[in-house]
Design a protein around this motif. Structure first.
Motif, PDB file in Angstrom:
ATOM      1  N   TYR A   8      -4.924  -3.120  -2.286  1.00 38.53           N
ATOM      2  CA  TYR A   8      -3.921  -4.139  -2.593  1.00 38.53           C
ATOM      3  C   TYR A   8      -4.106  -4.621  -4.033  1.00 38.53           C
ATOM      4  O   TYR A   8      -5.207  -4.587  -4.585  1.00 38.53           O
ATOM      5  CB  TYR A   8      -4.055  -5.324  -1.638  1.00 38.53           C
ATOM      6  CG  TYR A   8      -3.731  -5.002  -0.201  1.00 38.53           C
ATOM      7  CD1 TYR A   8      -2.437  -5.158   0.295  1.00 38.53           C
ATOM      8  CD2 TYR A   8      -4.726  -4.537   0.661  1.00 38.53           C
ATOM      9  CE1 TYR A   8      -2.149  -4.863   1.633  1.00 38.53           C
ATOM     10  CE2 TYR A   8      -4.439  -4.235   1.992  1.00 38.53           C
ATOM     11  CZ  TYR A   8      -3.136  -4.393   2.464  1.00 38.53           C
ATOM     12  OH  TYR A   8      -2.840  -4.094   3.763  1.00 38.53           O
ATOM     13  N   THR A  10      -4.667 -12.089  -1.723  1.00 40.83           N
ATOM     14  CA  THR A  10      -3.866 -12.654  -0.629  1.00 40.83           C
ATOM     15  C   THR A  10      -3.340 -11.558   0.284  1.00 40.83           C
ATOM     16  O   THR A  10      -3.459 -11.637   1.518  1.00 40.83           O
ATOM     17  CB  THR A  10      -2.692 -13.472  -1.202  1.00 40.83           C
ATOM     18  OG1 THR A  10      -3.212 -14.542  -1.985  1.00 40.83           O
ATOM     19  CG2 THR A  10      -1.839 -14.032  -0.075  1.00 40.83           C
ATOM     20  N   ASP A  11      -2.743 -10.521  -0.319  1.00 41.28           N
ATOM     21  CA  ASP A  11      -2.214  -9.424   0.489  1.00 41.28           C
ATOM     22  C   ASP A  11      -3.331  -8.703   1.229  1.00 41.28           C
ATOM     23  O   ASP A  11      -3.165  -8.278   2.386  1.00 41.28           O
ATOM     24  CB  ASP A  11      -1.453  -8.436  -0.392  1.00 41.28           C
ATOM     25  CG  ASP A  11      -0.122  -8.997  -0.868  1.00 41.28           C
ATOM     26  OD1 ASP A  11       0.392  -9.938  -0.227  1.00 41.28           O
ATOM     27  OD2 ASP A  11       0.411  -8.495  -1.876  1.00 41.28           O
ATOM     28  N   THR A  68      -6.153  -9.968   2.275  1.00 39.99           N
ATOM     29  CA  THR A  68      -6.620 -10.817   3.372  1.00 39.99           C
ATOM     30  C   THR A  68      -5.658 -10.753   4.555  1.00 39.99           C
ATOM     31  O   THR A  68      -6.079 -10.689   5.721  1.00 39.99           O
ATOM     32  CB  THR A  68      -6.770 -12.272   2.892  1.00 39.99           C
ATOM     33  OG1 THR A  68      -7.694 -12.311   1.796  1.00 39.99           O
ATOM     34  CG2 THR A  68      -7.274 -13.166   4.009  1.00 39.99           C
ATOM     35  N   LEU A  69      -4.353 -10.768   4.271  1.00 39.18           N
ATOM     36  CA  LEU A  69      -3.352 -10.699   5.335  1.00 39.18           C
ATOM     37  C   LEU A  69      -3.259  -9.294   5.931  1.00 39.18           C
ATOM     38  O   LEU A  69      -2.820  -9.140   7.082  1.00 39.18           O
ATOM     39  CB  LEU A  69      -1.987 -11.115   4.789  1.00 39.18           C
ATOM     40  CG  LEU A  69      -1.852 -12.573   4.339  1.00 39.18           C
ATOM     41  CD1 LEU A  69      -0.496 -12.805   3.684  1.00 39.18           C
ATOM     42  CD2 LEU A  69      -2.027 -13.516   5.542  1.00 39.18           C
ATOM     43  N   GLY A  70      -3.629  -8.299   5.155  1.00 42.07           N
ATOM     44  CA  GLY A  70      -3.513  -6.920   5.642  1.00 42.07           C
ATOM     45  C   GLY A  70      -2.070  -6.508   5.830  1.00 42.07           C
ATOM     46  O   GLY A  70      -1.748  -5.743   6.738  1.00 42.07           O
ATOM     47  N   ASN A  71      -1.196  -7.030   4.946  1.00 44.46           N
ATOM     48  CA  ASN A  71       0.239  -6.747   5.122  1.00 44.46           C
ATOM     49  C   ASN A  71       0.610  -5.375   4.554  1.00 44.46           C
ATOM     50  O   ASN A  71      -0.262  -4.557   4.237  1.00 44.46           O
ATOM     51  CB  ASN A  71       1.067  -7.865   4.471  1.00 44.46           C
ATOM     52  CG  ASN A  71       0.768  -8.035   2.987  1.00 44.46           C
ATOM     53  OD1 ASN A  71       0.399  -7.086   2.311  1.00 44.46           O
ATOM     54  ND2 ASN A  71       0.913  -9.268   2.484  1.00 44.46           N
ATOM     55  N   SER A  72       1.906  -5.156   4.392  1.00 45.04           N
ATOM     56  CA  SER A  72       2.406  -3.830   4.006  1.00 45.04           C
ATOM     57  C   SER A  72       2.497  -3.628   2.495  1.00 45.04           C
ATOM     58  O   SER A  72       2.972  -2.580   2.035  1.00 45.04           O
ATOM     59  CB  SER A  72       3.785  -3.594   4.634  1.00 45.04           C
ATOM     60  OG  SER A  72       4.714  -4.577   4.190  1.00 45.04           O
ATOM     61  N   ASN A  73       2.058  -4.600   1.723  1.00 47.54           N
ATOM     62  CA  ASN A  73       2.128  -4.466   0.263  1.00 47.54           C
ATOM     63  C   ASN A  73       0.979  -3.604  -0.274  1.00 47.54           C
ATOM     64  O   ASN A  73       0.213  -4.006  -1.158  1.00 47.54           O
ATOM     65  CB  ASN A  73       2.101  -5.837  -0.400  1.00 47.54           C
ATOM     66  CG  ASN A  73       3.326  -6.668  -0.070  1.00 47.54           C
ATOM     67  OD1 ASN A  73       4.410  -6.120   0.144  1.00 47.54           O
ATOM     68  ND2 ASN A  73       3.155  -7.978  -0.009  1.00 47.54           N
ATOM     69  N   LYS A 127      -7.284   0.546   2.846  1.00 47.08           N
ATOM     70  CA  LYS A 127      -6.038   0.124   2.199  1.00 47.08           C
ATOM     71  C   LYS A 127      -6.374  -0.590   0.888  1.00 47.08           C
ATOM     72  O   LYS A 127      -7.350  -1.344   0.823  1.00 47.08           O
ATOM     73  CB  LYS A 127      -5.238  -0.818   3.116  1.00 47.08           C
ATOM     74  CG  LYS A 127      -4.919  -0.230   4.485  1.00 47.08           C
ATOM     75  CD  LYS A 127      -4.281  -1.269   5.396  1.00 47.08           C
ATOM     76  CE  LYS A 127      -4.044  -0.719   6.796  1.00 47.08           C
ATOM     77  NZ  LYS A 127      -3.452  -1.740   7.699  1.00 47.08           N
ATOM     78  N   ARG A 168      -9.344  -3.078   1.412  1.00 45.38           N
ATOM     79  CA  ARG A 168      -9.539  -3.602   2.770  1.00 45.38           C
ATOM     80  C   ARG A 168      -9.887  -2.411   3.662  1.00 45.38           C
ATOM     81  O   ARG A 168      -9.113  -1.440   3.739  1.00 45.38           O
ATOM     82  CB  ARG A 168      -8.275  -4.294   3.267  1.00 45.38           C
ATOM     83  CG  ARG A 168      -8.351  -4.798   4.717  1.00 45.38           C
ATOM     84  CD  ARG A 168      -7.008  -5.324   5.169  1.00 45.38           C
ATOM     85  NE  ARG A 168      -7.004  -5.669   6.587  1.00 45.38           N
ATOM     86  CZ  ARG A 168      -6.946  -6.917   7.063  1.00 45.38           C
ATOM     87  NH1 ARG A 168      -6.858  -7.938   6.224  1.00 45.38           N
ATOM     88  NH2 ARG A 168      -6.932  -7.136   8.361  1.00 45.38           N
TER      89      ARG A 168
END
Length: 332
Positions: free
Chosen positions: A75, A79-80, A82-87, A73, A104
């Motif tokens: 990013y 920050t995004d 590290t969180l592994g979010n949907s952004n 993935k 990531r």
């Protein structure tokens, strides 16, 4: 349960008094992704200020042990990532300035590997725009030019290839190339795209200002009397003058019989060489004594008619180029 480093299937027996519980555990080894921080130096090939990137094409380059089961993935910020979010960035992504994004890489229960990926605009081959004046010295409203002649003014590089175009857009997208030999009929800008291995393409503009020189009002031939001089004046409409005698003003004075020229420079920097010949007209040779004739008053009316043309023919010894006038008194 003791620790093990090797993958495999292990049998497990759990005893409690007279009862035994038998089972098995499958221990699998998950390889952790190896990701190195990477910098990609890309060229803006169509000169639109935007460089497109297909992110999944980068996977095998930035992950040295890449496997299809890795979840990769991208990013825009740490920050995004590290969180592994949907952004997540879209696969077809682009950048218009030097940019750092983050990748990531996940594989099962292993801790994700996160690294920065830098994208920068590559250096272009050095070029310089160039402009010059092309003069239509024969006044036929066209001049032939060879664009290749001006390449040293556009770049100091060596070992390059190039192609000429009529418009900047054609040069941007490399379409409709033109030959180096061109005929100018008006001020025109051409574009040359220069390529060299190991560096990004660049485009230079080559402008030809089409101009015509100007002539002065001086006639090609000026006649003066034998032994006399005249002034040659080219007027004040030019930016520079150079006469055949070395003078640099707009006129030369007291010139006698001979051939002269002046190089006239117009405001558009076009020059014209104008030639002038000063020729002498010989002086009239008059001998009054040649007209020694008695004219009679034939009709006795007190008036004698004289044909002055006959007088001229007698007294003008080198006739043919003169205009002769007679007056009744010296004052007139």
């Amino acid at each position: 349960f003791p620790s093990h480093d090797n993958a495999g299937k292990y049998e497990v027996i759990i005893s409690n008094s007279n009862c035994n519980l038998k089972g098995s555990i499958l221990l699998e080894y998950l390889e952790k992704a190896i990701v190195a921080p990477t910098t990609f130096n890309n060229c803006d090939t169509d000169f639109d200020g935007n460089i497109p990137i297909k992110l999944d094409d980068l996977n095998t380059t930035i992950i040295t042990n890449y496997k299809p089961e890795f979840a990769v993935k991208y990013y825009l910020n740490l920050t995004d990532a590290t969180l592994g979010n949907s952004n997540i960035l879209p696969n077809n992504w682009s950048y218009n300035t030097d940019t750092t994004i983050y990748v990531r890489v996940e594989n099962g229960v292993c801790a994700p590997e996160i690294q920065p990926i830098e994208f920068i605009f590559g250096n272009k081959i050095s070029v310089t725009n160039y402009s010059t004046t092309i003069c239509d010295e024969d006044f036929n409203n066209t001049e032939a030019v060879n664009l290749d002649t001006y390449l040293p003014q556009l770049t100091s590089e060596t070992g390059y290839t190039h192609q000429f175009y009529l418009t900047k857009n054609d040069a941007n997208v490399e379409q409709n190339p033109i030959a180096p030999s061109q005929n100018l009929t008006a001020t025109t800008t051409f574009y040359v795209r220069i390529k060299k291995s190991g560096i990004c393409d660049n485009i230079a503009a080559l402008t030809f200002k089409f101009g015509q020189p100007k002539k002065s009002n001086l006639p090609p031939v000026i006649t003066v009397c034998e032994g006399e001089t005249t002034n040659l004046d080219a007027g004040l409409e030019f930016s520079a003058y150079l006469w055949s005698n070395g003078e640099t003003s707009h006129q030369i004075k007291n010139v006698g019989k001979g051939d002269y020229y002046v190089i006239l420079t117009s405001e558009n920097n076009c020059t014209y060489t104008q030639k002038i010949s000063v020729v002498e007209s010989p002086k009239a040779i008059i001998d009054i004594s040649k007209f020694n004739t008695t004219i009679c008053d034939q009709n006795l009316d007190g008036t004698i008619e004289v044909n002055l043309n006959n007088v001229t023919a007698a007294i003008l010894l080198n006739s043919g180029i003169y205009r002769v006038k007679y007056y009744a008194n010296i004052t007139d």
